[in-house]
Motif scaffolding. Structure first.
Motif, PDB file in Angstrom:
ATOM      1  N   ASP A 109       0.746  -1.356   0.119  1.00 13.82           N
ATOM      2  CA  ASP A 109      -0.117   0.013  -0.099  1.00 13.82           C
ATOM      3  C   ASP A 109       0.917   1.215   0.063  1.00 13.82           C
ATOM      4  N   GLY A 110       0.258   2.368   0.153  1.00 11.88           N
ATOM      5  CA  GLY A 110       1.058   3.686  -0.059  1.00 11.88           C
ATOM      6  C   GLY A 110       2.169   3.730   1.257  1.00 11.88           C
ATOM      7  N   SER A 111       1.878   3.321   2.295  1.00 17.89           N
ATOM      8  CA  SER A 111       2.789   3.298   3.367  1.00 17.89           C
ATOM      9  C   SER A 111       3.906   2.053   3.398  1.00 17.89           C
ATOM     10  N   GLY A 112       3.910   1.227   2.375  1.00 16.88           N
ATOM     11  CA  GLY A 112       4.813   0.098   2.259  1.00 16.88           C
ATOM     12  C   GLY A 112       4.333  -1.175   3.091  1.00 16.88           C
ATOM     13  N   ASN A 113       3.151  -1.296   3.440  1.00 20.14           N
ATOM     14  CA  ASN A 113       2.484  -2.337   4.043  1.00 20.14           C
ATOM     15  C   ASN A 113       1.995  -3.424   3.130  1.00 20.14           C
ATOM     16  N   LYS A 114       2.329  -4.640   3.375  1.00 17.28           N
ATOM     17  CA  LYS A 114       2.021  -5.868   2.534  1.00 17.28           C
ATOM     18  C   LYS A 114       0.435  -5.900   2.401  1.00 17.28           C
ATOM     19  N   ILE A 115       0.071  -5.826   1.223  1.00 19.42           N
ATOM     20  CA  ILE A 115      -1.589  -6.049   1.216  1.00 19.42           C
ATOM     21  C   ILE A 115      -2.160  -7.543   1.501  1.00 19.42           C
ATOM     22  N   GLY A 116      -1.314  -8.526   0.739  1.00 23.94           N
ATOM     23  CA  GLY A 116      -1.896  -9.710   1.272  1.00 23.94           C
ATOM     24  C   GLY A 116      -1.204 -10.812   0.746  1.00 23.94           C
ATOM     25  N   LEU A 117      -1.913 -11.794   0.193  1.00 20.04           N
ATOM     26  CA  LEU A 117      -1.210 -12.990  -0.699  1.00 20.04           C
ATOM     27  C   LEU A 117      -2.153 -13.615  -1.532  1.00 20.04           C
ATOM     28  N   TYR A 118      -1.736 -14.558  -2.475  1.00 22.01           N
ATOM     29  CA  TYR A 118      -2.625 -15.577  -3.277  1.00 22.01           C
ATOM     30  C   TYR A 118      -1.693 -16.724  -3.468  1.00 22.01           C
ATOM     31  N   SER A 119      -2.403 -17.897  -4.019  1.00 21.80           N
ATOM     32  CA  SER A 119      -1.752 -19.104  -4.570  1.00 21.80           C
ATOM     33  C   SER A 119      -2.584 -19.411  -5.705  1.00 21.80           C
ATOM     34  N   LEU A 120      -1.798 -20.297  -6.391  1.00 15.17           N
ATOM     35  CA  LEU A 120      -2.537 -20.823  -7.673  1.00 15.17           C
ATOM     36  C   LEU A 120      -2.527 -22.575  -7.440  1.00 15.17           C
ATOM     37  N   ASN A 121      -3.679 -23.009  -7.495  1.00 22.04           N
ATOM     38  CA  ASN A 121      -3.990 -24.246  -6.840  1.00 22.04           C
ATOM     39  C   ASN A 121      -4.237 -25.362  -8.002  1.00 22.04           C
ATOM     40  N   PHE A 122      -3.514 -26.391  -8.202  1.00 24.20           N
ATOM     41  CA  PHE A 122      -3.700 -27.343  -9.172  1.00 24.20           C
ATOM     42  C   PHE A 122      -4.427 -28.667  -8.708  1.00 24.20           C
ATOM     43  N   ASN A 123      -5.401 -29.072  -9.444  1.00 26.73           N
ATOM     44  CA  ASN A 123      -5.925 -30.130  -8.964  1.00 26.73           C
ATOM     45  C   ASN A 123      -6.083 -31.460 -10.096  1.00 26.73           C
ATOM     46  N   PRO A 124      -5.190 -32.556  -9.849  1.00 34.55           N
ATOM     47  CA  PRO A 124      -5.369 -33.630 -10.837  1.00 34.55           C
ATOM     48  C   PRO A 124      -6.504 -34.052 -11.192  1.00 34.55           C
ATOM     49  N   GLU A 125      -7.692 -34.096 -10.073  1.00 35.84           N
ATOM     50  CA  GLU A 125      -8.980 -34.500 -10.426  1.00 35.84           C
ATOM     51  C   GLU A 125      -9.722 -33.665 -11.656  1.00 35.84           C
ATOM     52  N   ASN A 126      -9.280 -32.415 -11.869  1.00 37.63           N
ATOM     53  CA  ASN A 126      -9.696 -31.601 -12.894  1.00 37.63           C
ATOM     54  C   ASN A 126      -8.968 -31.484 -14.123  1.00 37.63           C
ATOM     55  N   THR A 127      -8.153 -32.404 -14.351  1.00 33.88           N
ATOM     56  CA  THR A 127      -7.041 -32.273 -15.318  1.00 33.88           C
ATOM     57  C   THR A 127      -7.202 -33.621 -16.441  1.00 33.88           C
ATOM     58  N   LEU A 132      -5.450 -39.995 -21.379  1.00 34.28           N
ATOM     59  CA  LEU A 132      -5.424 -40.906 -20.227  1.00 34.28           C
ATOM     60  C   LEU A 132      -6.531 -40.887 -19.704  1.00 34.28           C
ATOM     61  N   SER A 133      -6.758 -42.088 -18.848  1.00 35.74           N
ATOM     62  CA  SER A 133      -8.059 -42.016 -18.023  1.00 35.74           C
ATOM     63  C   SER A 133      -8.020 -41.213 -16.932  1.00 35.74           C
ATOM     64  N   GLN A 134      -6.544 -40.892 -16.113  1.00 34.61           N
ATOM     65  CA  GLN A 134      -6.581 -40.449 -14.970  1.00 34.61           C
ATOM     66  C   GLN A 134      -5.293 -39.668 -14.900  1.00 34.61           C
ATOM     67  N   VAL A 135      -4.930 -38.744 -14.090  1.00 33.54           N
ATOM     68  CA  VAL A 135      -3.763 -38.029 -14.049  1.00 33.54           C
ATOM     69  C   VAL A 135      -3.268 -37.923 -12.734  1.00 33.54           C
ATOM     70  N   PHE A 136      -2.216 -37.990 -12.476  1.00 34.73           N
ATOM     71  CA  PHE A 136      -1.588 -37.871 -11.174  1.00 34.73           C
ATOM     72  C   PHE A 136      -0.383 -36.848 -11.200  1.00 34.73           C
ATOM     73  N   ARG A 137      -0.112 -36.139  -9.846  1.00 31.53           N
ATOM     74  CA  ARG A 137       0.772 -34.889  -9.936  1.00 31.53           C
ATOM     75  C   ARG A 137       1.844 -35.795  -9.246  1.00 31.53           C
ATOM     76  N   THR A 138       3.226 -35.256  -9.441  1.00 32.65           N
ATOM     77  CA  THR A 138       4.477 -35.314  -8.935  1.00 32.65           C
ATOM     78  C   THR A 138       5.233 -34.108  -8.661  1.00 32.65           C
ATOM     79  N   ASP A 139       5.960 -33.968  -7.693  1.00 31.14           N
ATOM     80  CA  ASP A 139       6.634 -32.427  -7.363  1.00 31.14           C
ATOM     81  C   ASP A 139       8.344 -33.036  -7.120  1.00 31.14           C
TER      82      ASP A 139
END
Length: 216
Positions: A109-127, A132-139
């Motif tokens: 913000d205007g005084s240098g305070n951190k406004i917040g956060l966000y994340s981007l979430n991946f779901n193999p069930e929606n992929t 392929l009949s099913q997808v799995f994730r690995t990291d």
């Protein structure tokens, strides 16, 4: 080799050894791989998440406020089947209110305070991947040297880890070759308590990140 693209932006408005020389000469070796593979990633709405104007009264004074989740359609189209992984880079690095590789900042913000956060979430069930009949994730937290046991649990896309995709559960072999992938990702957004923000003027929510395809 990486293919970079500006993947995600969030907008709205509130009312980061010494090296000793062991020899007098050494050998330089330059290695690399030129690949014909080209993958094109895309997000719906050009990756834009717009919250509009958020009244101060809708935010909590002494605790964080989670905004409504947003969904984006996500796809990767490759010129040929190839092995790749995803990671995300925060264009507002250091501004997230929680220091974690899965959270990205919304700027200050205007005084240098951190406004917040966000994340981007991946779901193999929606992929869906190719036929392929099913997808799995690995990291991988080792730059692709070792991979986690594949599963179908949702996971946030991280800044210092690779996220890959496979057709087998319980595998540590890493990602398989893929040509087409489609999914739906969820953006979770949190705003800092208003007591920690300067709301004497409007505060611009200004998150931005770059999603990277890393060829393996």
């Amino acid at each position: 080799m990486k293919n970079h693209f500006a993947a995600l932006s969030l907008t709205g408005l509130i009312g980061l050894a010494p090296h000793a020389l062991a020899a007098s000469a050494d050998k330089l070796t330059v290695k690399g791989l030129i690949t014909p593979l080209a993958c094109t990633p895309s997000l719906s709405n050009s990756g834009l998440v717009e919250f509009g104007k958020i009244p101060r009264r809708d935010l909590n004074v002494d605790k964080r406020t989670r905004l409504r989740d947003q969904t984006l359609d996500f796809s990767i189209q490759c010129s040929a089947p190839g092995r790749f992984a995803l990671r995300m880079r925060d264009d507002r690095e250091g501004s997230a209110i929680v220091n974690s590789q899965i959270y990205y900042g919304l700027n200050y913000d205007g005084s240098g305070n951190k406004i917040g956060l966000y994340s981007l979430n991946f779901n193999p069930e929606n992929t869906v991947v190719d036929d392929l009949s099913q997808v799995f994730r690995t990291d991988s937290t080792t730059g692709g040297v070792a991979w986690s046991t594949s599963n179908n649990r949702p996971i946030p896309i991280a800044a210092r880890s690779y996220l890959g995709f496979t057709d087998r559960a319980g595998s540590n072999a890493g990602p398989i070759a893929i040509r087409h992938l489609t999914s739906r990702v969820i953006v979770e957004t949190v705003i800092a308590p208003t007591s920690e923000l300067d709301l004497s003027t409007d505060v611009q929510i200004d998150g931005s990140a770059t999603l990277e395809i890393v060829y393996l």
